[in-house]
Design a protein around this motif. Structure first.
Motif, mmCIF file in Angstrom:
data_model
loop_
_atom_site.group_PDB
_atom_site.id
_atom_site.type_symbol
_atom_site.label_atom_id
_atom_site.label_comp_id
_atom_site.label_asym_id
_atom_site.label_seq_id
_atom_site.Cartn_x
_atom_site.Cartn_y
_atom_site.Cartn_z
ATOM 1 N N ALA A 121 -6.630 -2.165 2.126
ATOM 2 C CA ALA A 121 -5.234 -2.679 2.470
ATOM 3 C C ALA A 121 -5.235 -2.545 4.057
ATOM 4 C CB ALA A 121 -4.315 -0.806 2.026
ATOM 5 N N CYS A 164 -5.176 -5.988 5.536
ATOM 6 C CA CYS A 164 -3.893 -7.072 5.213
ATOM 7 C C CYS A 164 -3.433 -7.645 5.830
ATOM 8 C CB CYS A 164 -3.415 -5.979 4.413
ATOM 9 S SG CYS A 164 -4.037 -6.253 2.875
ATOM 10 N N LYS A 180 -5.841 -5.740 -2.794
ATOM 11 C CA LYS A 180 -6.258 -5.337 -1.513
ATOM 12 C C LYS A 180 -6.731 -4.177 -2.657
ATOM 13 C CE LYS A 180 -1.278 -3.882 -1.231
ATOM 14 N NZ LYS A 180 -0.335 -3.834 -0.195
ATOM 15 N N ARG A 200 -1.816 -7.573 -3.545
ATOM 16 C CA ARG A 200 -2.284 -9.075 -3.315
ATOM 17 C C ARG A 200 -2.110 -8.335 -1.509
ATOM 18 N NH1 ARG A 200 -4.734 -12.738 -6.240
ATOM 19 N NH2 ARG A 200 -4.695 -12.383 -8.713
ATOM 20 N N CYS A 201 -3.010 -8.676 -0.585
ATOM 21 C CA CYS A 201 -2.466 -8.516 0.809
ATOM 22 C C CYS A 201 -1.293 -9.505 0.795
ATOM 23 C CB CYS A 201 -3.954 -8.382 1.667
ATOM 24 S SG CYS A 201 -4.762 -7.981 1.824
#
Length: 375
Positions: free
Chosen positions: A332, A335, A350, A374-375
């Motif tokens: 994370a 990201c 993530k 998701r990033c």
């Protein structure tokens, strides 16, 4: 940056008159003054190019490296091997990713390597001092990377075993004593720290808290276990930027109930920790964790089961896709570097903890990825 072809046109479009069939009146092997000048220029270009190739530049280049399936084999042997427990066959792939590094201690890049890197979207160029301290040697880098790899593998095995319901005792030990440490000559590498000033220290956080509660300059009693027996020693801590310290680097020594061996070849560093943890867990549990999918990823695995950030995320994304991965597990905290650099066809998930990573792999195996972060 543009490159020119060093070859040049010779001639002005006009041919010298001659009498067909007549014998030449000049030496046919003689070089004209114009051709001689061009040859001299070409020779000079070659000499300059050769010279530039030997000029070392103070830069480091990151480029995508290969990926390795932790569920596969290396040199004919499984990367993950266990003794004292059943090893279940695993399909699919849990790939750890790597970065090729050019430059740094003992190895310098040249102008041509730098020019190529500047033209590649998946390469990154750094000043040498941004990556390595000035006095660092190549041997030091190799030793540090090797030590970090060993530590990451031990943490991975411990966490995976705990996730399968096994008990894994942990001991806090002295790993290093830097020069000038107030504990040098009193504590020794390998000492298990049992208590500090009468406070039990079952983990590194407890050691740090107990030391910081002391007054700098006042001797503190520390109980250690050395060579199987307990010993009480006295260390006088000092103040460093407002914190009381005893000047030691702490490590963890796990008592693994199962013998776990992880073989990574010549790869060093801690960033494969998350993928190692997933792989050990998969091998120790029945069923196919990945559902036959090819999943790559990166991230350190910390003792508290959090996933830590790593360097070279852009290169690892490209390397994963180049190697055939369809999914990528990204820390994370990385990201912000992932966004805008995801290769076509690669889905990035993530993760912040081992639970996140395990849940993501299970969701991918079940083709239920719509709700994954998701990033």
């Amino acid at each position: 940056m543009r490159f020119r072809n060093p070859a040049a046109s010779s001639g002005d479009g006009q041919s010298a008159p001659h009498d067909l069939g007549a014998m030449p009146t000049t030496n046919p092997y003689a070089v004209s003054r114009r051709s001689g000048g061009l040859l001299s220029s070409l020779f000079l270009v070659i000499v300059i190019a050769a010279g530039l190739s030997f000029i070392p530049l103070p830069y480091v280049i990151f480029q995508p490296g290969p990926i390795t399936n932790t569920l596969g084999d290396l040199d004919g042997k499984p990367i993950i091997q266990v003794k004292g427990a059943t090893a279940y066959p695993a399909k699919g792939a849990l790939d750890f990713t790597t970065v090729r590094v050019s430059g740094g201690p003992g190895v310098r890049v040249n102008v041509f390597e730098l020019a190529e890197a500047a033209l590649r979207k998946d390469y990154e160029i750094y000043k040498r001092e941004e990556i390595y301290p000035t006095e660092t040697t190549r041997e030091q880098v190799q030793q540090e990377n090797a030590a970090e790899m060993v530590d990451s593998q031990e943490v991975a095995a411990a966490i995976a075993l705990r996730e399968t319901g096994r008990t894994v005792p942990e001991r806090v030990v002295v790993s290093q004593l830097p020069e000038g440490s107030p504990a040098k000559g009193v504590l020794e590498p390998g000492d298990e720290i049992v208590s500090v000033a009468g406070t039990a220290t079952p983990d590194a956080a407890a050691v740090q808290a107990a030391v910081r509660a002391q007054k700098a300059g006042t001797p503190v009693s520390i109980v250690v276990r050395r060579s199987g027996s307990e010993k009480t020693v006295s260390v006088t801590p000092r103040d460093v930027q407002g914190r009381t310290v005893i000047g030691v680097a702490l490590g963890r020594d796990y008592e693994l109930p199962v013998d776990v061996t992880i073989t990574a070849g010549g790869v060093g560093g801690p960033s494969a920790g998350t993928m190692f943890t997933l792989a050990v867990y998969d091998v120790l549990t029945p069923g196919d964790l990945t559902g036959g999918k090819r999943i790559a990823g990166t991230g350190t695995m910390e003792p508290d089961e959090s996933v830590g950030p790593i360097g070279g995320i852009r290169q690892k994304l490209s390397g994963a896709r180049n190697g055939g991965a369809d999914y990528f597990l990204a820390p994370a905290d990385n990201c912000d570097e992932v966004v805008g650099h995801i290769p076509d066809g690669l889905q990035v998930v993530k993760i912040g903890t081992f639970a996140d990573a395990l849940g993501a792999v299970k969701a991918i195996a079940a083709d239920d990825v719509s709700s994954l972060p998701r990033c």
